[in-house]
Write a protein that holds these residues in place. Structure first.
Motif, PDB file in Angstrom:
ATOM      1  N   TYR A 165       2.182 -12.722  14.378  1.00 15.72           N
ATOM      2  CA  TYR A 165       3.352 -13.500  13.973  1.00 15.72           C
ATOM      3  C   TYR A 165       3.468 -13.578  12.451  1.00 15.72           C
ATOM      4  O   TYR A 165       4.521 -13.932  11.931  1.00 15.72           O
ATOM      5  CB  TYR A 165       3.312 -14.900  14.583  1.00 15.72           C
ATOM      6  CG  TYR A 165       3.921 -14.944  15.969  1.00 15.72           C
ATOM      7  CD1 TYR A 165       5.250 -15.305  16.161  1.00 15.72           C
ATOM      8  CD2 TYR A 165       3.174 -14.588  17.088  1.00 15.72           C
ATOM      9  CE1 TYR A 165       5.816 -15.335  17.425  1.00 15.72           C
ATOM     10  CE2 TYR A 165       3.723 -14.598  18.359  1.00 15.72           C
ATOM     11  CZ  TYR A 165       5.047 -14.973  18.520  1.00 15.72           C
ATOM     12  OH  TYR A 165       5.612 -14.984  19.778  1.00 15.72           O
ATOM     13  N   GLY A 202       6.173 -11.368  11.514  1.00 17.14           N
ATOM     14  CA  GLY A 202       7.461 -12.055  11.618  1.00 17.14           C
ATOM     15  C   GLY A 202       7.700 -12.981  10.446  1.00 17.14           C
ATOM     16  O   GLY A 202       8.828 -13.068   9.925  1.00 17.14           O
ATOM     17  N   ASP A 230      10.977 -20.815  13.993  1.00 17.07           N
ATOM     18  CA  ASP A 230       9.977 -19.912  14.562  1.00 17.07           C
ATOM     19  C   ASP A 230       9.857 -18.648  13.716  1.00 17.07           C
ATOM     20  O   ASP A 230      10.843 -18.184  13.120  1.00 17.07           O
ATOM     21  CB  ASP A 230      10.361 -19.525  15.998  1.00 17.07           C
ATOM     22  CG  ASP A 230       9.886 -20.550  17.017  1.00 17.07           C
ATOM     23  OD1 ASP A 230       9.136 -21.466  16.634  1.00 17.07           O
ATOM     24  OD2 ASP A 230      10.263 -20.435  18.201  1.00 17.07           O
ATOM     25  N   ASP A 285       9.655 -15.675  14.572  1.00 20.40           N
ATOM     26  CA  ASP A 285      10.381 -14.503  15.075  1.00 20.40           C
ATOM     27  C   ASP A 285      11.886 -14.629  14.813  1.00 20.40           C
ATOM     28  O   ASP A 285      12.708 -14.122  15.581  1.00 20.40           O
ATOM     29  CB  ASP A 285      10.108 -14.284  16.561  1.00 20.40           C
ATOM     30  CG  ASP A 285      10.416 -15.507  17.411  1.00 20.40           C
ATOM     31  OD1 ASP A 285      10.733 -16.575  16.845  1.00 20.40           O
ATOM     32  OD2 ASP A 285      10.337 -15.404  18.653  1.00 20.40           O
ATOM     33  N   CYS A 286      12.226 -15.289  13.710  1.00 20.16           N
ATOM     34  CA  CYS A 286      13.626 -15.460  13.300  1.00 20.16           C
ATOM     35  C   CYS A 286      13.868 -14.794  11.948  1.00 20.16           C
ATOM     36  O   CYS A 286      12.929 -14.594  11.164  1.00 20.16           O
ATOM     37  CB  CYS A 286      13.992 -16.940  13.177  1.00 20.16           C
ATOM     38  SG  CYS A 286      13.924 -17.888  14.718  1.00 20.16           S
ATOM     39  N   HIS A 333      17.299 -15.215  16.436  1.00 20.53           N
ATOM     40  CA  HIS A 333      16.010 -15.571  17.014  1.00 20.53           C
ATOM     41  C   HIS A 333      15.622 -14.500  18.027  1.00 20.53           C
ATOM     42  O   HIS A 333      16.293 -14.313  19.044  1.00 20.53           O
ATOM     43  CB  HIS A 333      16.125 -16.940  17.687  1.00 20.53           C
ATOM     44  CG  HIS A 333      14.819 -17.505  18.145  1.00 20.53           C
ATOM     45  ND1 HIS A 333      14.710 -18.773  18.678  1.00 20.53           N
ATOM     46  CD2 HIS A 333      13.560 -16.995  18.157  1.00 20.53           C
ATOM     47  CE1 HIS A 333      13.453 -19.007  19.002  1.00 20.53           C
ATOM     48  NE2 HIS A 333      12.738 -17.940  18.697  1.00 20.53           N
ATOM     49  N   PHE A 334      14.518 -13.796  17.772  1.00 15.50           N
ATOM     50  CA  PHE A 334      14.080 -12.690  18.617  1.00 15.50           C
ATOM     51  C   PHE A 334      13.134 -13.189  19.699  1.00 15.50           C
ATOM     52  O   PHE A 334      11.932 -12.909  19.682  1.00 15.50           O
ATOM     53  CB  PHE A 334      13.423 -11.605  17.763  1.00 15.50           C
ATOM     54  CG  PHE A 334      14.394 -10.893  16.857  1.00 15.50           C
ATOM     55  CD1 PHE A 334      15.040  -9.748  17.275  1.00 15.50           C
ATOM     56  CD2 PHE A 334      14.669 -11.392  15.584  1.00 15.50           C
ATOM     57  CE1 PHE A 334      15.950  -9.101  16.450  1.00 15.50           C
ATOM     58  CE2 PHE A 334      15.571 -10.755  14.750  1.00 15.50           C
ATOM     59  CZ  PHE A 334      16.216  -9.604  15.186  1.00 15.50           C
ATOM     60  N   LYS A 362       9.119  -8.793  20.681  1.00 17.85           N
ATOM     61  CA  LYS A 362       9.331  -8.979  19.246  1.00 17.85           C
ATOM     62  C   LYS A 362       9.724  -7.664  18.565  1.00 17.85           C
ATOM     63  O   LYS A 362       9.338  -6.585  19.014  1.00 17.85           O
ATOM     64  CB  LYS A 362       8.066  -9.543  18.596  1.00 17.85           C
ATOM     65  CG  LYS A 362       7.567 -10.826  19.250  1.00 17.85           C
ATOM     66  CD  LYS A 362       8.672 -11.880  19.366  1.00 17.85           C
ATOM     67  CE  LYS A 362       8.196 -13.113  20.126  1.00 17.85           C
ATOM     68  NZ  LYS A 362       9.321 -14.019  20.450  1.00 17.85           N
ATOM     69  N   TRP A 391       8.554  -6.396  15.996  1.00 16.66           N
ATOM     70  CA  TRP A 391       7.378  -5.689  15.477  1.00 16.66           C
ATOM     71  C   TRP A 391       6.525  -5.096  16.617  1.00 16.66           C
ATOM     72  O   TRP A 391       5.496  -4.485  16.362  1.00 16.66           O
ATOM     73  CB  TRP A 391       6.518  -6.622  14.622  1.00 16.66           C
ATOM     74  CG  TRP A 391       6.036  -7.867  15.314  1.00 16.66           C
ATOM     75  CD1 TRP A 391       4.964  -7.982  16.156  1.00 16.66           C
ATOM     76  CD2 TRP A 391       6.606  -9.177  15.233  1.00 16.66           C
ATOM     77  NE1 TRP A 391       4.833  -9.270  16.593  1.00 16.66           N
ATOM     78  CE2 TRP A 391       5.820 -10.033  16.042  1.00 16.66           C
ATOM     79  CE3 TRP A 391       7.699  -9.715  14.554  1.00 16.66           C
ATOM     80  CZ2 TRP A 391       6.106 -11.389  16.190  1.00 16.66           C
ATOM     81  CZ3 TRP A 391       7.982 -11.062  14.697  1.00 16.66           C
ATOM     82  CH2 TRP A 391       7.185 -11.877  15.512  1.00 16.66           C
ATOM     83  N   ASP A 392       6.962  -5.256  17.867  1.00 13.96           N
ATOM     84  CA  ASP A 392       6.250  -4.662  18.994  1.00 13.96           C
ATOM     85  C   ASP A 392       6.592  -3.176  19.072  1.00 13.96           C
ATOM     86  O   ASP A 392       7.565  -2.774  19.727  1.00 13.96           O
ATOM     87  CB  ASP A 392       6.641  -5.344  20.312  1.00 13.96           C
ATOM     88  CG  ASP A 392       5.999  -6.710  20.471  1.00 13.96           C
ATOM     89  OD1 ASP A 392       4.935  -6.918  19.865  1.00 13.96           O
ATOM     90  OD2 ASP A 392       6.553  -7.556  21.186  1.00 13.96           O
ATOM     91  N   GLU A 423      17.209  -5.299  16.104  1.00 16.09           N
ATOM     92  CA  GLU A 423      15.875  -5.029  15.569  1.00 16.09           C
ATOM     93  C   GLU A 423      15.954  -4.185  14.294  1.00 16.09           C
ATOM     94  O   GLU A 423      15.131  -4.346  13.389  1.00 16.09           O
ATOM     95  CB  GLU A 423      15.026  -4.336  16.638  1.00 16.09           C
ATOM     96  CG  GLU A 423      14.678  -5.274  17.800  1.00 16.09           C
ATOM     97  CD  GLU A 423      13.819  -4.612  18.851  1.00 16.09           C
ATOM     98  OE1 GLU A 423      13.662  -3.377  18.793  1.00 16.09           O
ATOM     99  OE2 GLU A 423      13.299  -5.327  19.736  1.00 16.09           O
ATOM    100  N   TRP A 435      16.597  -6.604  11.594  1.00 16.55           N
ATOM    101  CA  TRP A 435      15.343  -7.303  11.255  1.00 16.55           C
ATOM    102  C   TRP A 435      14.502  -6.437  10.312  1.00 16.55           C
ATOM    103  O   TRP A 435      13.952  -6.930   9.324  1.00 16.55           O
ATOM    104  CB  TRP A 435      14.581  -7.614  12.534  1.00 16.55           C
ATOM    105  CG  TRP A 435      13.231  -8.244  12.326  1.00 16.55           C
ATOM    106  CD1 TRP A 435      12.956  -9.575  12.225  1.00 16.55           C
ATOM    107  CD2 TRP A 435      11.974  -7.572  12.179  1.00 16.55           C
ATOM    108  NE1 TRP A 435      11.608  -9.786  12.036  1.00 16.55           N
ATOM    109  CE2 TRP A 435      10.983  -8.565  11.995  1.00 16.55           C
ATOM    110  CE3 TRP A 435      11.585  -6.232  12.183  1.00 16.55           C
ATOM    111  CZ2 TRP A 435       9.640  -8.253  11.819  1.00 16.55           C
ATOM    112  CZ3 TRP A 435      10.244  -5.918  12.009  1.00 16.55           C
ATOM    113  CH2 TRP A 435       9.286  -6.928  11.832  1.00 16.55           C
TER     114      TRP A 435
END
Length: 558
Positions: free
Chosen positions: A269, A272, A348, A350-351, A453-454, A458, A460-461, A473, A476
């Motif tokens: 994270y 993120g 979060d 992942d935003c 908000h992802f 994610k 980055w996956d 993505e 992002w």
């Protein structure tokens, strides 16, 4: 028998007549009362009734108490129902209600040959609210198809187009309570005029929540008026200016540590958090404080100038979550320990932030956006919330850990359990879940989105790819810089190798086969011998080739 649409030789004159009805009342409050359960939370005073304009709809007269008075300035219905028409005639004959004007887009079903009959005469003066709504081409399109916007949405559009400055709502619940459609029980003598879908809870097939919200959004974007909720209407809340979103600007001067954005980032994270911090720096000077229990996080984020880090102890999830992703999410509640700040907005990791949201620091209330993704729910999403820290709030949160349940097993279900009714709702653009733009694209305008908000997989996956999220993505990824990509490379390399080991998918050393041994033996021969052996292997059947092969080996020839 079918009803008949209204036709006009001069539609503009009809519309002008409707505008004339209300032109002297536009600076007074307009009260629109739906028939949802929350309407029972509201009672207008005699002065409010006398001073305002009251709109009602459909079977409103089944109410047990006249909470909005007995004068109805506009009665609205859009689908012919002879039983409803007869009931309206009866309540007027008994002087139960005084209805000043009727609005419907059709002629009565028994009026084809007689323009005026008994029940039709009881519904005069009669006007067409669809004709008014259709003066706006965008809104007219909604009336041309099915499902239609519900009656409450139509009344809001009608009032907005007329020019009312303040529109107050109650009971426009958008069928939030699946078990109850109306604020009262529908008696049997009324049910016989209805289909089961008309009094059972939830949306029926001729209406749709997404259409209602799209329609309301279009009205709000094209007309300037204040929309105030008088009852608890959670689904409507993001589009209200009052009640659910009655924000109070902070009056006290900042005396503590100022305002701060906060996130939680352990493990990957922190990747993120890099994108979050980079996106924040482009739109705001307010720093980002990253809470962590992973000692690697400060090193991973040390190159980001707008980031501060703080170690916190993990907070165990007391709700025995069924999903491992919820095991450590309660650690984000450590944000309520940060009493040294004036105002905190938690986001979060992942935003990403696309537009400035510093306006969230101006208010006293707790604020969060709705949890709209695959489904449209009345809950708020805990991926972004803003609050004013205090010792009382801190104690309340941690005292509630064992006394409040979590509907999803994570922090979001817990926070909704504790703050569900008092958390003021922000528009969905303040926390747009990536699934919303895929499953309900018409409910959000990407040009207005402030935070993406992802949720779920994610960005980055690297081992996961879903085509529907590729564009988001890609957006992002544009926030990461070279140093960020270096960290992502090594963290993902470590993660993927560990994941393969954990799943037992490491490549094992292959076991030799007889064919491998034969090939190895061939490679040891000279070219002539190798050619002879291959030729024999191809031409002779195994039943002959194998005994010859054994004999030649024994003789030392092979």
């Amino acid at each position: 028998m079918a009803s008949f649409p209204k036709n006009y030789t001069s539609l503009p004159s009809q519309i002008e007549t409707v505008f004339e009805l209300f032109k002297d009342r536009l600076d007074k409050p307009c009260y629109i009362a739906g028939n949802g359960p929350s309407v029972n939370e509201v009672s207008l005073s005699d002065d409010e009734i006398a001073d305002g304009t009251v709109f009602r709809a459909n079977w409103f007269f089944l109410e047990e108490e006249k909470r909005f008075g007995d004068r109805v300035d506009g009665f609205f219905w859009s689908v012919e129902n002879k039983g409803l028409r007869n009931a309206i005639q009866e309540i007027q004959a008994r002087d139960q209600y005084t209805i000043k004007a009727f609005f419907q887009p059709f002629l009565p079903s028994d009026a084809k040959d007689r323009v005026v009959n008994g029940t039709a005469a009881a519904m005069l003066p009669n006007y067409d609210h669809w004709a008014v709504i259709a003066t706006n081409p965008t809104l007219a399109r909604f009336l041309m198809g099915r499902p239609l916007p519900t009656q409450g949405m139509q009344m809001i559009a009608f009032a907005a187009i007329l020019g009312f400055n303040k529109i107050y709502l109650a009971g426009i619940d958008l069928y939030e309570q699946a078990a109850s459609r109306y604020a009262w029980n529908v008696p049997e003598d009324s049910r016989k005029h209805l289909q089961e879908k008309d009094y059972k809870g939830g949306y029926e097939s001729n209406h749709d929540l997404e259409v209602d919200l799209m329609f309301l959004r279009a009205v709000r974007e094209q007309y300037k008026f204040e929309l105030i909720g008088l009852s608890q209407m959670n689904v409507m809340a993001p589009y209200l200016d009052g009640s659910e979103r009655r924000f109070t600007t902070r009056q006290t001067p900042a005396t503590k540590g100022g305002n701060i954005y906060v996130t939680l980032a352990d493990g990957r994270y922190s990747i993120g958090a890099m994108a979050l911090a980079r996106s924040l720096a482009k739109v705001s000077d307010v720093p980002l404080l990253v809470l962590h229990s992973d000692p690697y996080t400060p090193r991973a984020l040390a190159h980001l100038p707008n980031v501060q880090t703080r170690y916190v102890e993990k907070l165990a999830n007391p709700h025995n979550p069924s999903q491992t992703r919820f095991l450590d999410t309660f650690t984000k509640l450590r944000v309520f320990d940060l009493l040294e700040y004036d105002r905190i907005t938690f986001i979060d990791a992942d935003c990403i932030i696309l537009k400035n949201i510093d306006d969230l620091f101006q208010y006293e209330e707790m604020l969060a956006a709705p949890d709209w993704g695959i489904e449209i729910t009345s809950d708020f999403n805990s991926g972004l919330f803003s609050f004013t820290p205090s010792a009382d709030l801190q104690n309340r949160v941690f005292r509630s850990l064992l006394s409040h349940e979590s509907s999803d097993g994570g922090d979001q279900g817990f926070l909704n359990s504790v703050f569900g009714q008092e958390m003021k709702r922000l528009p969905p653009e303040y926390n747009m879940l990536k699934r919303l733009v895929v499953h309900h694209p018409n409910l959000v305008n990407m040009a207005d989105v402030k935070v993406i908000h992802f949720v779920g997989d994610k960005p980055w996956d690297v081992h996961v790819k879903k085509a529907e999220f590729t564009q988001l993505e890609s957006l992002w990824s544009t926030f990461l810089e070279v140093k960020d990509w270096q960290h992502e490379f090594w963290m993902n390399k470590t993660f993927v190798s560990r994941r393969w080991q954990k799943q037992g998918t490491r490549l094992e050393k292959p076991q030799p086969t007889p064919a491998d041994g034969f090939q190895k033996r061939l490679n040891s021969y000279g070219s002539v011998k190798r050619h002879v052996v291959r030729l024999g292997d191809r031409m002779l059947p195994p039943s002959i080739a194998k005994p010859i092969d054994r004999f030649l080996k024994k003789a030392g020839i092979l």
